[in-house]
Write a protein that holds these residues in place. Structure first.
Motif, PDB file in Angstrom:
ATOM      1  N   ARG A 180       1.012  -1.169   0.060  1.00  0.00           N
ATOM      2  CA  ARG A 180      -0.056  -0.012  -0.015  1.00  0.00           C
ATOM      3  C   ARG A 180       0.753   1.276   0.084  1.00  0.00           C
ATOM      4  O   ARG A 180       2.158   1.386   0.153  1.00  0.00           O
ATOM      5  CB  ARG A 180      -1.049  -0.055   1.221  1.00  0.00           C
ATOM      6  CG  ARG A 180      -0.123  -0.230   2.593  1.00  0.00           C
ATOM      7  CD  ARG A 180      -0.956  -0.113   3.686  1.00  0.00           C
ATOM      8  NE  ARG A 180      -2.072   1.046   3.205  1.00  0.00           N
ATOM      9  CZ  ARG A 180      -3.460   0.818   3.670  1.00  0.00           C
ATOM     10  NH1 ARG A 180      -3.804  -0.509   4.217  1.00  0.00           N
ATOM     11  NH2 ARG A 180      -4.216   1.645   3.320  1.00  0.00           N
ATOM     12  N   GLY A 181       0.269   2.453  -0.242  1.00  0.00           N
ATOM     13  CA  GLY A 181       0.941   3.915  -0.163  1.00  0.00           C
ATOM     14  C   GLY A 181       1.020   4.284  -1.569  1.00  0.00           C
ATOM     15  O   GLY A 181       0.454   3.754  -2.674  1.00  0.00           O
ATOM     16  N   ALA A 182       1.581   5.447  -1.438  1.00  0.00           N
ATOM     17  CA  ALA A 182       1.737   6.223  -2.814  1.00  0.00           C
ATOM     18  C   ALA A 182       2.939   5.568  -3.509  1.00  0.00           C
ATOM     19  O   ALA A 182       3.871   5.334  -3.241  1.00  0.00           O
ATOM     20  CB  ALA A 182       1.959   7.560  -2.510  1.00  0.00           C
ATOM     21  N   TRP A 226       1.749  11.017  -8.159  1.00  0.00           N
ATOM     22  CA  TRP A 226       1.689  10.095  -7.190  1.00  0.00           C
ATOM     23  C   TRP A 226       0.312   9.537  -7.099  1.00  0.00           C
ATOM     24  O   TRP A 226      -0.694  10.232  -7.375  1.00  0.00           O
ATOM     25  CB  TRP A 226       2.031  10.847  -5.656  1.00  0.00           C
ATOM     26  CG  TRP A 226       3.138  11.113  -5.693  1.00  0.00           C
ATOM     27  CD1 TRP A 226       3.958  12.380  -5.848  1.00  0.00           C
ATOM     28  CD2 TRP A 226       4.545  10.340  -5.478  1.00  0.00           C
ATOM     29  NE1 TRP A 226       5.163  12.272  -5.460  1.00  0.00           N
ATOM     30  CE2 TRP A 226       5.510  11.205  -5.233  1.00  0.00           C
ATOM     31  CE3 TRP A 226       4.616   8.817  -5.266  1.00  0.00           C
ATOM     32  CZ2 TRP A 226       6.895  10.564  -5.170  1.00  0.00           C
ATOM     33  CZ3 TRP A 226       5.626   8.497  -4.931  1.00  0.00           C
ATOM     34  CH2 TRP A 226       6.846   9.081  -4.818  1.00  0.00           C
ATOM     35  N   LEU A 227       0.233   8.031  -7.109  1.00  0.00           N
ATOM     36  CA  LEU A 227      -1.045   7.405  -6.972  1.00  0.00           C
ATOM     37  C   LEU A 227      -1.026   6.484  -5.955  1.00  0.00           C
ATOM     38  O   LEU A 227      -0.161   5.551  -5.797  1.00  0.00           O
ATOM     39  CB  LEU A 227      -0.951   6.524  -8.442  1.00  0.00           C
ATOM     40  CG  LEU A 227      -2.054   5.593  -8.594  1.00  0.00           C
ATOM     41  CD1 LEU A 227      -3.413   6.491  -8.832  1.00  0.00           C
ATOM     42  CD2 LEU A 227      -1.606   4.636  -9.925  1.00  0.00           C
ATOM     43  N   PRO A 228      -2.050   6.575  -4.884  1.00  0.00           N
ATOM     44  CA  PRO A 228      -2.017   5.858  -3.778  1.00  0.00           C
ATOM     45  C   PRO A 228      -2.662   4.597  -4.257  1.00  0.00           C
ATOM     46  O   PRO A 228      -3.638   4.387  -4.956  1.00  0.00           O
ATOM     47  CB  PRO A 228      -2.791   6.572  -2.996  1.00  0.00           C
ATOM     48  CG  PRO A 228      -3.597   7.756  -3.460  1.00  0.00           C
ATOM     49  CD  PRO A 228      -2.876   7.735  -4.964  1.00  0.00           C
ATOM     50  N   LEU A 229      -1.884   3.282  -3.964  1.00  0.00           N
ATOM     51  CA  LEU A 229      -2.371   2.197  -4.337  1.00  0.00           C
ATOM     52  C   LEU A 229      -3.426   1.410  -3.222  1.00  0.00           C
ATOM     53  O   LEU A 229      -3.171   1.665  -2.154  1.00  0.00           O
ATOM     54  CB  LEU A 229      -1.453   1.137  -4.619  1.00  0.00           C
ATOM     55  CG  LEU A 229      -0.752   1.332  -5.946  1.00  0.00           C
ATOM     56  CD1 LEU A 229       0.175   0.331  -5.935  1.00  0.00           C
ATOM     57  CD2 LEU A 229      -1.521   1.247  -6.966  1.00  0.00           C
TER      58      LEU A 229
END
Lengths: 156, 207
Positions: free
Chosen positions: A135-137, A153-156
């Motif tokens: 998880r996280g960006a 930036w894309l948070p998953l």
């Protein structure tokens, strides 16, 4: 919380008791864990990202698509567009699968705020597969010939 | 230490490459980020992800903030959008919980965000104003707001102050707080802040 809102909006600055109430509320700030503060401060190191990278813009995200056909079905797909180079990705449970547009070979780096987490080559038609990180960006940095593209930036 | 630099100073400093300016923006607005997140009842992991995304985006957005007073609005809005995106994503992958409508309510209630923002700004001004006071005045005010409350006898004993002088000193400390530059800056800014809505009148009547 709703009690606090109505108290505060009606608060008068010239009333001592009201001001003390405001002060009490002001000191009751949400506790933010130290590692979250540290991470927020460390985000600043991305200020000095390579100048040659062009920033791509997120133009499509299926998780934000409200049309009934897309809703709740299949993996999340996203399209990032740059001036010379674009990239489309699909995020599955295990992988980040993508393709460069226009299609062509390149080098793809997946990075989180701490640094690169995975790297791979895109084949002759620009396709690539990367392991999905935790998880996280994250962001993708795609290099294809002279062109280099960096996604938001894309948070998953 | 607190409240000496305005948002304009901080945004300019951070855009110039000054890590201290950035750190102060973080210190100042992390509580805002988390108070917005709190409305969406995210897990603490999700909350941390939202926070991290907001700060990473702000790093790249610094140059685009032409009016630094818009900074808290940008932060609050980005936080809300990111939290909403997570809530929406979760709702698609889990059965709808009929009891949990808080996120939907928040989605339609942008007035709530404005209120949150205004409260965060006001509370920041008060904290900054408190930091401007002398240590002794600050200590008295802090003792006056502890929970559970202390009696004047206890406060007097702790500060070595006659009980009879606590009331008048309290009034003086609050007057100083009201007159602190942080609070005065907030009040003068509040007059032309669009988001203040009905509160504008309250602020402009302060003399």
């Amino acid at each position: 919380m709703s009690r606090g809102v109505s108290d505060l909006t009606s608060a008068r600055w010239d009333d001592d008791d009201a001001l003390l109430t405001e002060l009490r509320a002001a000191l009751d700030v949400p506790a933010v864990p130290e590692h979250v503060v540290a991470a927020a401060k460390a985000a600043y190191t991305w200020r000095t990202i390579d100048e040659e990278l062009a920033f791509a813009v997120l133009v499509y995200d299926s998780s934000l698509d409200d049309s009934a056909l897309v809703r709740g079905e299949g993996p999340r797909t996203l399209l990032f567009e740059g001036d010379q180079l674009s990239v489309e990705i699909e995020v599955t449970e295990q992988s980040v699968i993508g393709q460069l547009i226009p299609p062509g070979p390149g080098r793809i780096t997946l990075t989180n705020p701490a640094g690169p987490v995975a790297e791979t080559d895109a084949d002759e038609v620009g396709c690539f597969v990367l392991p999905r990180p935790g998880r996280g960006a994250v962001r993708l940095i795609c290099r294809c010939g002279e062109d280099a593209l960096c996604t938001p930036w894309l948070p998953l | 230490m607190l409240g000496t630099r305005t948002n304009t100073d901080l945004v300019e400093a951070a855009a110039r490459g000054d890590q201290d300016g950035w750190d102060e923006i973080v210190q100042r607005y992390l509580p805002l980020v988390f108070s917005v997140i709190r409305r969406y009842r995210l897990s603490s992991k999700d909350a941390e992800d939202v926070s991290q995304t907001v700060w990473l985006r702000l790093v790249e957005h610094l140059d685009a903030i032409r009016e630094p007073r818009a900074l808290p609005m940008w932060i609050a809005t980005t936080t809300r959008n990111e939290a909403l995106r997570l809530v929406t994503a979760h709702r698609r992958t889990t059965p709808v919980d009929p009891l949990n409508t808080s996120a939907l309510d928040a989605e339609v209630d942008s007035a709530a965000l404005d209120e949150e923002l205004l409260r965060a700004e006001r509370q920041q001004a008060i904290r900054d104003g408190l930091a401007e006071l002398s240590p002794r005045h600050r200590e008295l005010l802090l003792l006056l707001v502890v929970d559970p409350p202390l009696s004047y006898e206890e406060i007097g004993a702790r500060l070595g102050m006659p009980v009879g002088s606590i009331g008048p000193t309290r009034a003086r400390c609050l007057a100083r707080l009201r007159g602190s530059s942080a609070v005065q800056v907030f009040l003068s800014a509040g007059r032309d802040m669009d988001v203040t809505g009905g509160e504008r009148l309250d602020f402009s009547t302060v003399g």
